[in-house]
Design a protein around this motif. Structure first.
Motif, short mmCIF file in Angstrom:
data_model
loop_
_atom_site.label_atom_id
_atom_site.label_comp_id
_atom_site.label_asym_id
_atom_site.label_seq_id
_atom_site.Cartn_x
_atom_site.Cartn_y
_atom_site.Cartn_z
N PRO A 1 37.72 40.50 33.57
CA PRO A 1 38.50 41.35 32.90
C PRO A 1 39.97 41.40 33.76
N GLN A 2 41.15 41.74 33.08
CA GLN A 2 42.39 41.88 33.57
C GLN A 2 42.71 42.79 34.67
N ALA A 3 41.66 43.91 34.71
CA ALA A 3 41.67 44.78 35.51
C ALA A 3 41.55 44.66 36.96
N PHE A 4 40.77 43.60 37.13
CA PHE A 4 40.81 42.80 38.40
C PHE A 4 41.79 42.20 39.33
N ALA A 5 43.02 41.99 38.12
CA ALA A 5 44.29 41.58 38.79
C ALA A 5 44.04 39.90 39.60
N GLY A 6 43.32 39.19 38.96
CA GLY A 6 43.21 37.81 39.50
C GLY A 6 42.07 37.69 40.56
N LYS A 7 41.41 38.69 40.97
CA LYS A 7 40.25 38.83 41.97
C LYS A 7 39.16 39.34 41.20
N THR A 8 38.04 38.59 41.54
CA THR A 8 36.63 39.00 40.95
C THR A 8 36.14 40.20 41.89
N PRO A 9 35.12 40.92 41.28
CA PRO A 9 34.47 41.76 42.10
C PRO A 9 33.92 41.36 43.46
N TRP A 10 33.80 40.10 43.67
CA TRP A 10 33.22 39.76 44.99
C TRP A 10 34.39 39.96 45.96
N PHE A 11 35.40 40.04 45.74
CA PHE A 11 36.56 40.17 46.75
C PHE A 11 36.35 41.43 47.48
N ARG A 12 35.48 42.40 46.88
CA ARG A 12 35.25 43.76 47.56
C ARG A 12 34.48 43.44 48.84
N MET A 13 33.68 42.52 48.79
CA MET A 13 32.81 42.28 49.99
C MET A 13 33.75 42.14 51.30
#
Length: 174
Positions: free
Chosen positions: A153-165
């Motif tokens: 989704p575009q809401a992640f602004a180029g990053k996936t949820p894995w970036f949260r780690m």
């Protein structure tokens, strides 16, 4: 001394996961960790898999519990093998199971190809008892940019949820 210092944390991915598991005797709170052995498929598995982040003590997965995400897999020795009967139950009870494989229906992957290595209950990540040391077989670090995989989704602004780690690691350091 490094691992005993409550101001330090560690992450082991793939071969790092295998290494930390082999050194569990010097990792505080890791006595029930499995070793990671040859995949049941008897081959190197390099592809995308689906995982679920579990509620755990891992500082790296803070706020991610319940996430069901695609992730890169690239290993030939990723099957969790426990030393003693009851170690898996001990990890569950202690909040040390951090991630598991899912099938395409979102159920725990117990068979190939959804469980790429044959780990019991799809286990693919654990942490120590205070959550400062997390080990995982799949490659979250290979999947933090949305352009490296499938649609995000575009809401992640180029990053996936894995970036949260990695944001969690930064937050924990202060």
């Amino acid at each position: 001394r490094f691992l005993a210092d409550p101001r330090k944390f560690a992450l082991g991915v793939c071969n790092g996961c295998q290494m930390f598991a082999a050194l569990k005797d010097i990792v505080p709170g890791a006595a029930a960790w499995p070793a990671f052995r040859r995949n049941r498929s008897e081959q190197f598995e390099a592809r995308w898999s689906l995982v679920e982040v579990l509620q755990s003590k891992s500082i790296l997965f803070d706020g991610m519990a319940g996430s069901k995400l695609p992730i890169a897999v690239a290993h030939g020795e990723g099957r969790a093998v426990f030393d003693a009967e009851g170690d898996l139950a001990r990890l569950k009870a202690a909040g040390q199971l951090a991630m598991r494989y899912l099938d395409h229906q979102g159920r725990v992957a117990t068979s190939y190809p959804f469980n790429p290595n044959g780990s019991p209950e799809g286990i693919t990540s654990v942490c120590n008892d205070d959550g400062r040391v997390t080990i995982l077989m799949p490659h979250a670090e290979r999947t933090i940019h949305g352009v490296t995989g499938s649609w995000w989704p575009q809401a992640f602004a180029g990053k996936t949820p894995w970036f949260r780690m990695f944001q969690n690691a930064r937050k924990w350091v202060g």
